[in-house]
Design a protein around this motif. Sequence first.
Motif, short mmCIF file in Angstrom:
data_model
loop_
_atom_site.label_atom_id
_atom_site.label_comp_id
_atom_site.label_asym_id
_atom_site.label_seq_id
_atom_site.Cartn_x
_atom_site.Cartn_y
_atom_site.Cartn_z
N THR A 70 0.83 -1.21 0.00
CA THR A 70 0.00 0.00 0.00
C THR A 70 0.86 1.26 0.00
N ALA A 81 2.35 1.75 -3.38
CA ALA A 81 1.36 2.30 -4.32
C ALA A 81 1.15 3.79 -4.08
N CYS A 124 -5.30 6.68 -5.41
CA CYS A 124 -5.54 5.24 -5.43
C CYS A 124 -6.06 4.80 -4.07
N LYS A 147 -6.92 1.10 -1.37
CA LYS A 147 -6.82 -0.34 -1.09
C LYS A 147 -7.90 -0.67 -0.05
N GLU A 160 -8.69 -0.34 -12.44
CA GLU A 160 -9.02 -0.23 -11.02
C GLU A 160 -10.09 -1.25 -10.62
N GLY A 188 -7.78 -2.72 -5.44
CA GLY A 188 -6.67 -1.89 -5.88
C GLY A 188 -6.62 -1.83 -7.40
N ASN A 218 -1.32 -3.86 -7.97
CA ASN A 218 -1.06 -2.71 -7.10
C ASN A 218 0.36 -2.18 -7.33
#
Length: 451
Positions: free
Chosen positions: A301, A304, A311, A313, A352, A356, A372
Amino acid sequence: MELNIFEQKVFNGLQNCGLNISPSDSNLTLGAAVSGGADSIAMLTALVALGFRVEVITVNHYIRPDKETCADVDFVLSYCRELANKGYKVNCTVKELKRGQVTSLSEKRGCGIEEAARFLRYEAFDAFIKEKNLEYLCLAHNQNDQIETLVMRFLQGSSGNAVLGILNRREEYIRPLLEINRSQIEEYLKEKNLSWRTDSSNFDTKYLRNKIRHKVIPLLDEEFPGWQKAVLSGAEKQVEDKIFIQKLLDGINIEKTSDGNSVTVKDFFSLPMGMQVQLLLRMCNLCSEENRIPYKFLKDTVFAFNHNEDCFKIYADLEIIRKKDLIIVKKYSKSQTDLCFFDIIEKEGRYEFPFGNISFIKKENLNQVFVNDQPYDFYVNFPVCVRNAQAGDVVLDKEGHFRKVSDVYTAWKVPKTKKDYIPLIQGLDKNQKILCILGGAIGFDNWIVKE
């Protein structure tokens, strides 16, 4: 008051747990969880010898044969009555779970029997603490338990507070035996001419802890003398490091609202990546997420967020979002009961999904898969379908046999609330086989079919 060496160690353990007590504090009431095993019987015996009033709780889980588990309860009740008859201030409460309750919860949460039993046990403990208006409930974890836990969590690749092992205090729960080893406990019981119960499931090596206890630790003892002291010393250093990190994180302003918790991107990226992971974990915990969040998921995460301004998660019932200038963690607001995603991919690009994103990047004649924003050693031909699992899905194993996808999830111990977020990639040729299960998208394993 004349104390023997073991009782003095228990008294010192209570003080190490933060209790400001002296040997004359005999009016203090302590709770004690007693199973009938050597550890808890020794703890109870020492507590009453120290002059404390003790409210005992014993839990019948009904996960072993009635003859064994009910006999444990009777043993604890009988011993408490014996202590009371000798003039000690002790009272015992029995909490009986419903038959099948542990198994039912295990299936519902997608976790093991031990984890389900622990959840229900602590639920009973919480209720007991409120009912008896207790400040503390003593648990009988000892130094051997601590060593087993540290080895187990190392093998599991744990992160965060998990690597610290068993804490001697967590709110009302205290562990006064944590610096006392099993041989000292048994020596004390023999000195007092006391017996104890032995849980037969403690010898079942299908459980990871028992496998460590009966196979790994004896091997380490034989091949690496002194390793236990080194492990305990390492854990102490981890605690010191954790305290230092937490103090640094205290300097980061987490904005708490009814919608969740947020920090500015500026503050978030002012930290080294390892501390970004720790900050993200703290924000998740502030949203009352009690599950152990895999380190890999948190690290992915953070990776990313470092590469994308917009974005998100999802983990369990949490939504973790980067929206340009903010990092936000909040309770997932959408319905999780009928989550379904399905997309046919026919060209390169970034797509998307609720878990993710997946990217497909052309390499020679194939398309490499990125999940991701992390590259996978996995390539596909278009078109493919990205979707979550449906009833009846099967996937090939290494031996070329089909396995139910639901059985794979069970083996991975994926909780029910997370199963719908795991993406599958399915080929769209005439066979339409599932090519992979990308559990790594939310912190689990990956199942890639090699043909």
